[in-house]
Design a protein around this motif. Sequence first.
Motif, short mmCIF file in Angstrom:
data_model
loop_
_atom_site.label_atom_id
_atom_site.label_comp_id
_atom_site.label_asym_id
_atom_site.label_seq_id
_atom_site.Cartn_x
_atom_site.Cartn_y
_atom_site.Cartn_z
N HIS A 190 0.82 -1.21 0.00
CA HIS A 190 0.00 0.00 0.00
C HIS A 190 0.85 1.26 0.00
O HIS A 190 2.02 1.26 0.41
CB HIS A 190 -0.97 0.01 1.19
CG HIS A 190 -0.31 -0.09 2.52
ND1 HIS A 190 0.10 -1.28 3.08
CD2 HIS A 190 0.03 0.87 3.41
CE1 HIS A 190 0.64 -1.07 4.26
NE2 HIS A 190 0.63 0.24 4.49
N THR A 191 0.23 2.32 -0.47
CA THR A 191 0.87 3.63 -0.60
C THR A 191 -0.04 4.69 0.00
O THR A 191 -1.26 4.64 -0.18
CB THR A 191 1.14 3.97 -2.08
OG1 THR A 191 2.00 2.97 -2.63
CG2 THR A 191 1.80 5.32 -2.23
N VAL A 192 0.55 5.65 0.69
CA VAL A 192 -0.19 6.74 1.31
C VAL A 192 0.43 8.05 0.82
O VAL A 192 1.66 8.18 0.78
CB VAL A 192 -0.13 6.67 2.84
CG1 VAL A 192 -0.97 7.78 3.47
CG2 VAL A 192 -0.61 5.31 3.33
N ALA A 193 -0.40 9.01 0.45
CA ALA A 193 0.12 10.27 -0.07
C ALA A 193 -0.81 11.43 0.27
O ALA A 193 -2.04 11.25 0.38
CB ALA A 193 0.32 10.19 -1.58
N HIS A 194 -0.20 12.59 0.47
CA HIS A 194 -0.94 13.85 0.62
C HIS A 194 -0.43 14.78 -0.48
O HIS A 194 0.65 15.38 -0.36
CB HIS A 194 -0.69 14.44 2.01
CG HIS A 194 -1.50 15.66 2.32
ND1 HIS A 194 -2.20 16.39 1.37
CD2 HIS A 194 -1.74 16.30 3.51
CE1 HIS A 194 -2.81 17.40 1.94
NE2 HIS A 194 -2.55 17.38 3.25
N ASN A 195 -1.23 14.89 -1.53
CA ASN A 195 -0.83 15.68 -2.70
C ASN A 195 -1.40 17.10 -2.68
O ASN A 195 -1.33 17.80 -3.70
CB ASN A 195 -1.27 14.96 -3.98
CG ASN A 195 -0.64 13.58 -4.11
OD1 ASN A 195 0.54 13.40 -3.82
ND2 ASN A 195 -1.44 12.60 -4.53
N GLY A 196 -1.95 17.51 -1.55
CA GLY A 196 -2.56 18.84 -1.47
C GLY A 196 -1.51 19.93 -1.28
O GLY A 196 -0.30 19.68 -1.17
N SER A 197 -1.98 21.15 -1.22
CA SER A 197 -1.12 22.32 -1.05
C SER A 197 -0.92 22.59 0.44
O SER A 197 -1.70 22.14 1.28
CB SER A 197 -1.75 23.53 -1.73
OG SER A 197 -2.99 23.85 -1.11
N PRO A 198 0.11 23.38 0.79
CA PRO A 198 0.33 23.69 2.20
C PRO A 198 -0.85 24.39 2.86
O PRO A 198 -1.06 24.24 4.07
CB PRO A 198 1.57 24.59 2.17
CG PRO A 198 2.28 24.22 0.91
CD PRO A 198 1.20 23.87 -0.07
N GLU A 199 -1.64 25.14 2.09
CA GLU A 199 -2.79 25.81 2.68
C GLU A 199 -3.89 24.84 3.10
O GLU A 199 -4.76 25.19 3.90
CB GLU A 199 -3.38 26.82 1.68
CG GLU A 199 -2.46 27.99 1.36
CD GLU A 199 -1.35 27.62 0.40
OE1 GLU A 199 -1.46 26.53 -0.24
OE2 GLU A 199 -0.36 28.38 0.30
N ASP A 200 -3.85 23.64 2.55
CA ASP A 200 -4.90 22.67 2.89
C ASP A 200 -4.75 22.11 4.29
O ASP A 200 -5.71 21.60 4.87
CB ASP A 200 -4.89 21.52 1.88
CG ASP A 200 -5.26 21.97 0.48
OD1 ASP A 200 -6.07 22.92 0.37
OD2 ASP A 200 -4.75 21.38 -0.50
N GLY A 201 -3.56 22.17 4.84
CA GLY A 201 -3.35 21.62 6.17
C GLY A 201 -3.09 20.13 6.16
O GLY A 201 -3.14 19.46 5.11
N PRO A 202 -2.81 19.53 7.31
CA PRO A 202 -2.45 18.11 7.38
C PRO A 202 -3.66 17.20 7.27
O PRO A 202 -4.79 17.60 7.55
CB PRO A 202 -1.78 17.98 8.75
CG PRO A 202 -2.44 19.04 9.58
CD PRO A 202 -2.71 20.19 8.64
N ARG A 203 -3.39 16.00 6.85
CA ARG A 203 -4.39 14.94 6.92
C ARG A 203 -4.26 14.27 8.28
O ARG A 203 -3.16 13.87 8.69
CB ARG A 203 -4.15 13.92 5.81
CG ARG A 203 -5.21 12.80 5.74
CD ARG A 203 -4.59 11.42 5.76
NE ARG A 203 -3.80 11.20 6.96
CZ ARG A 203 -3.21 10.04 7.23
NH1 ARG A 203 -3.27 9.04 6.38
NH2 ARG A 203 -2.50 9.89 8.34
N VAL A 204 -5.37 14.12 9.00
CA VAL A 204 -5.36 13.55 10.35
C VAL A 204 -6.32 12.36 10.39
O VAL A 204 -7.50 12.49 10.01
CB VAL A 204 -5.76 14.59 11.42
CG1 VAL A 204 -5.65 13.97 12.81
CG2 VAL A 204 -4.88 15.83 11.31
N VAL A 205 -5.82 11.22 10.83
CA VAL A 205 -6.62 10.00 10.93
C VAL A 205 -6.36 9.37 12.30
O VAL A 205 -5.22 9.37 12.78
CB VAL A 205 -6.25 9.00 9.80
CG1 VAL A 205 -7.02 7.69 9.95
CG2 VAL A 205 -6.52 9.61 8.45
#
Length: 359
Positions: free
Chosen positions: A318-333
């Motif tokens: 599996h692969t995990v990625a956050h391709n958003g911009s810095p303004e989007d903020g972190p992904r939290v799970v």
Amino acid sequence: MWKDRNQEAVIEGTREELGGPGSWGLEDAGPLARASLPIVFPWPLPLGSSALTVLLGALTSLFLWYCYRLGSQDMQALGAGSQAGGVNGGPEVCSQMGPRGSGDLGEGPRAEGLVSRRLRAYARRYSWAGMGRVRRAAHGGSGLAGGTGLLGIQRPGLLFLPDLPSSPFVPRDAQRHDVELLQSSFPAILRDFGAVSWDFSGTTPPPRGWSQSLAPGCYQLLLYQAGRCQPSNCRRCPGAYRALRGLRSFMSANTFGNAGFSVLLPGARLEGRCGPTNARVRCHLGLKIPPGCELVVGGEPQCWAEGHCLLVDDSFLHTVAHNGSPEDGPRVVFIVDLWHPNVAGAERQALDFVFAPDP
């Protein structure tokens, strides 16, 4: 006086009829009398009897020595986990959290032999009843240290239970109670994250309880790590801890079990990873999911949703990625390790015994 002499004469005549004085012997007594007499062996024993006694003593000593050696080997097998490489990892072992697979006891034949000895020690103490898959894993083959599942995309690093139904994503109904409990606890868990959160800028050291995991841009705060409660973090997150205590399938008693917050910053990416075993599924509760986040398991893409759970078999590549911009903020799970729904109760008890956390 006449009576006394008459009695003596009668007694003397009786003795003569029976063979005279002192003539009583075993041959003269009846069968009942012979049976009632004690059997007395001569002492010292003859040479043949002495040799038999020595032989019996030697066999008894060998048997006691064998029992002692067998017990010593079992105790060494059950207590050598930390000496064989240690246990590392966190909620996203092979995803975001933990430098190596949770429940990792080392690599190569050494780890395989250790797990196999532990499983066999458990079976000797209890039984193999209801543990067909675990037994096949313990007796070699592809079950230990590097098993391979569907077309090579399922490669658990430590323990592979054969014939366990597998798919990259598990239906929520398979763990309905725990999924509904976590989703109903979403507001409380989100409040806990807000209470322990920070700016995740990387310019300052992480605050107490937080740690950086596999790659830059990945952070974790663990309530349970490798089957052990982290009291200080649990006190800081009462809502999340209360939800964990209410779960039915949480792997809280062995080193495969982790629970905590996983943070992935914009631009962070983790590729080509597999978990340590197919005996668990990871429940991901989305807390903050900005656009551009993705999770690909076994070649199947998925995305988290805030307030909803996603059940993942992380033994698949599996692969995990956050391709958003810095303004989007972190992904939290919020991630919790649960038992695979098809792992039976006897199998769970055996694996809890074998992979128990170090005291």
